[in-house]
Design a protein around this motif. Structure first.
Motif, mmCIF file in Angstrom:
data_model
loop_
_atom_site.group_PDB
_atom_site.id
_atom_site.type_symbol
_atom_site.label_atom_id
_atom_site.label_comp_id
_atom_site.label_asym_id
_atom_site.label_seq_id
_atom_site.Cartn_x
_atom_site.Cartn_y
_atom_site.Cartn_z
ATOM 1 N N ASN A 63 47.355 49.449 36.916
ATOM 2 C CA ASN A 63 48.759 49.783 37.110
ATOM 3 C C ASN A 63 49.154 49.841 38.596
ATOM 4 O O ASN A 63 49.688 50.839 39.077
ATOM 5 N N PRO A 64 48.892 48.768 39.359
ATOM 6 C CA PRO A 64 49.210 48.803 40.790
ATOM 7 C C PRO A 64 50.717 48.719 41.041
ATOM 8 O O PRO A 64 51.456 48.098 40.279
ATOM 9 N N GLY A 65 51.135 49.316 42.153
ATOM 10 C CA GLY A 65 52.537 49.198 42.539
ATOM 11 C C GLY A 65 52.822 47.902 43.255
ATOM 12 O O GLY A 65 53.963 47.448 43.319
ATOM 13 N N LEU A 66 51.771 47.295 43.822
ATOM 14 C CA LEU A 66 51.948 46.090 44.627
ATOM 15 C C LEU A 66 50.768 45.147 44.445
ATOM 16 O O LEU A 66 49.616 45.583 44.407
ATOM 17 N N VAL A 67 51.068 43.855 44.344
ATOM 18 C CA VAL A 67 50.047 42.809 44.376
ATOM 19 C C VAL A 67 50.401 41.880 45.534
ATOM 20 O O VAL A 67 51.523 41.351 45.593
ATOM 21 N N VAL A 68 49.466 41.707 46.476
ATOM 22 C CA VAL A 68 49.702 40.865 47.656
ATOM 23 C C VAL A 68 48.842 39.611 47.553
ATOM 24 O O VAL A 68 47.633 39.697 47.317
ATOM 25 N N LEU A 69 49.458 38.460 47.739
ATOM 26 C CA LEU A 69 48.736 37.188 47.798
ATOM 27 C C LEU A 69 48.468 36.872 49.261
ATOM 28 O O LEU A 69 49.401 36.703 50.047
ATOM 29 N N SER A 70 47.204 36.824 49.629
ATOM 30 C CA SER A 70 46.848 36.658 51.029
ATOM 31 C C SER A 70 45.780 35.579 51.166
ATOM 32 O O SER A 70 45.412 34.916 50.196
ATOM 33 N N GLY A 71 45.282 35.413 52.386
ATOM 34 C CA GLY A 71 44.223 34.437 52.630
ATOM 35 C C GLY A 71 44.738 33.021 52.786
ATOM 36 O O GLY A 71 45.929 32.766 52.943
ATOM 37 N N ARG A 72 43.806 32.080 52.706
ATOM 38 C CA ARG A 72 44.076 30.675 52.962
ATOM 39 C C ARG A 72 45.261 30.122 52.164
ATOM 40 O O ARG A 72 46.154 29.472 52.696
ATOM 41 N N GLY A 73 45.284 30.392 50.862
ATOM 42 C CA GLY A 73 46.291 29.784 50.005
ATOM 43 C C GLY A 73 47.692 30.324 50.186
ATOM 44 O O GLY A 73 48.667 29.721 49.718
ATOM 45 N N SER A 74 47.823 31.472 50.884
ATOM 46 C CA SER A 74 49.136 32.099 50.993
ATOM 47 C C SER A 74 50.129 31.269 51.791
ATOM 48 O O SER A 74 51.337 31.545 51.767
ATOM 49 N N ILE A 75 49.658 30.226 52.489
ATOM 50 C CA ILE A 75 50.595 29.383 53.249
ATOM 51 C C ILE A 75 51.537 28.625 52.327
ATOM 52 O O ILE A 75 52.553 28.103 52.781
ATOM 53 N N ALA A 76 51.241 28.575 51.017
ATOM 54 C CA ALA A 76 52.179 27.952 50.065
ATOM 55 C C ALA A 76 53.395 28.842 49.819
ATOM 56 O O ALA A 76 54.363 28.418 49.194
ATOM 57 N N GLY A 77 53.349 30.076 50.303
ATOM 58 C CA GLY A 77 54.511 30.948 50.281
ATOM 59 C C GLY A 77 55.043 31.261 48.893
ATOM 60 O O GLY A 77 54.301 31.509 47.948
ATOM 61 N N LYS A 78 56.361 31.218 48.759
ATOM 62 C CA LYS A 78 57.027 31.658 47.528
ATOM 63 C C LYS A 78 56.753 30.747 46.335
ATOM 64 O O LYS A 78 57.091 31.100 45.204
ATOM 65 N N LEU A 79 56.107 29.603 46.551
ATOM 66 C CA LEU A 79 55.752 28.734 45.417
ATOM 67 C C LEU A 79 54.835 29.454 44.431
ATOM 68 O O LEU A 79 54.804 29.112 43.248
ATOM 69 N N TRP A 80 54.090 30.444 44.917
ATOM 70 C CA TRP A 80 53.193 31.183 44.042
ATOM 71 C C TRP A 80 53.947 32.116 43.090
ATOM 72 O O TRP A 80 53.474 32.398 41.986
#
Length: 413
Positions: A327-344
């Motif tokens: 039940n997390p309040g936040l999920v952060v997409l980080s690391g190498r693949g995050s350069i795809a930005g909002k496409l995720w």
């Protein structure tokens, strides 16, 4: 051994590194010491040239507090970000800015008995080429994939080190204190200290790379599990696809959701005649191939967008499991693949909508890291500063040992 006063000073330096600017009153709370003592220590650090005044805090109705910050050019950290194929090395100052150009070298970790020797060689050359006084370098922080035992200084998946630990081997060769940790845990540390997860009590930080790593922040602290190996998100068995995972099992999340999956599907699609602007992909250079696909997706290439969306949806299915469990309040997409930005974001949210109980998921926010590809370097730097006091003790002991050796030689002469 460092005296107590010196340990307190190192603690103040650490607080200023993580908080950028602080008042003496704020430092009192962090250090749990009196205002006169903290003020005296800060004044000594100013006299030593390590701390400078940074103006006044914003007014809250009373007298504005004097703020202080570190001098950024007096403490440096060597940050090393390793993945299964490429190792990045950088030297950062106290504001996490590069002071020498980043260096990348190819060190393939899988089934490589010489990986530690290669790392040692490249790291020695890098530190020497920077031409900085070693006493100005707080230490070397290394993030690496695999089952990393931070207490023994070993990696049970990669970088075999024999009887001597990875940490001991590197410290002996380079002459600087070394700390190591799992790469995804360090990306979570970077996000917690400087990124989207700052001040968050419960957050999941997903390292989108050749696998899908996970750093867990629970009750405001980095959670490592019973023996330090928590967060193996990649290896949740989710698919009946008969695809062998790098862990030796079949159907893990990693087999359908990683940057390597995107590259492999891109190569296969291009070979089958898919229309795309992507050209000259090679599996021999995975990093360049990955960047090419993600850049094409960012420019709207339909084929590349579909590849990213498919992987994102599968990551979202995994995130739905995390939501049900933690039940997390936040999920952060980080690391190498995050350069795809909002496409995720849209495909992940779709998977969450389809696979999560709405009441559990309604307060979970999904964000893409603002640190992006720098998080894997900032994390190891933050690790060094997290252990700043104890690393300074190591340095002090070494200095005393050298001094005694020199003294004995002089007496002999």
């Amino acid at each position: 051994m460092l005296e107590k006063k010196e340990i307190y000073k190192r603690s103040i330096e650490k607080f200023l590194y993580f908080n950028k600017e602080m008042s003496c009153a704020d430092m009192c709370v962090q250090l749990d010491k009196s205002l006169p003592l903290v003020t005296k220590l800060v004044n000594e650090l100013i006299e030593e040239g390590l701390v400078v005044e940074a103006g006044f805090a914003q007014s809250t109705g009373g007298r504005r507090a004097q703020m202080f910050r570190l001098r950024t050019d007096l403490i440096y950290v060597v940050a090393v970000a390793m993945d299964q194929h490429v190792t990045r090395m950088a030297i950062l100052d106290a504001s996490n800015q590069l002071i020498v150009p980043e260096v990348k070298v190819e060190i393939h970790l899988a089934e490589n008995a010489n990986a530690l020797q290669e790392l040692t060689h490249h790291l020695q050359a890098f530190v020497q080429s920077a031409n900085l006084p070693l006493e100005k370098i707080a230490g070397i922080g290394i993030g690496m994939p695999g089952f990393v035992d931070v207490h023994e200084g070993r990696n049970h998946s990669f970088l075999p080190s024999g009887k001597q630990s990875i940490v001991a081997t590197l410290q002996a060769a380079i002459g600087l204190p070394v700390v190591i940790d799992n790469d995804s845990s360090l990306i979570a540390l970077a996000e917690q200290r400087f990124g989207e997860a700052k001040d968050q009590q419960n957050a999941m930080v997903i390292n989108v790379s050749w696998g899908v790593g996970l750093g867990l922040i629970l009750n405001g602290k980095l959670f490592r599990g019973d023996n330090g190996f928590a967060g193996e998100f990649s290896h949740i068995p989710m698919f009946t696809n008969n695809k062998l995972c790098s862990c030796g099992k079949m159907g893990c999340l990693e087999t359908e959701a990683s940057m390597e999956v995107i590259v492999n599907k891109a190569l296969q699609g291009i070979a089958n005649g898919s229309l795309t602007s992507i050209k000259n992909l090679s599996k021999d250079h995975l990093e360049e191939a990955c960047n090419a696909v993600l850049q094409a997706a960012g420019k709207g290439d339909r084929f590349a967008v579909e590849l990213v969306s498919e992987v994102a949806y599968n990551i979202g299915r995994g995130v739905a499991i995390l939501i049900h469990l933690l039940n997390p309040g936040l999920v952060v997409l980080s690391g190498r693949g995050s350069i795809a930005g909002k496409l995720w974001l849209a495909p992940i949210q779709q998977a969450i909508n389809e696979n999560s109980i709405p009441k559990l998921a309604e307060n979970t926010v999904i964000k893409v890291s603002a640190l992006g590809k720098e998080a894997p370097l900032i994390g190891p730097a933050a690790l060094v500063m997290d252990h700043y006091e104890e690393l300074q003790k190591i340095t002090a002991k070494k200095t005393v040992k050298i001094a005694k050796t020199v003294s004995r030689k002089v007496e002999t002469i």
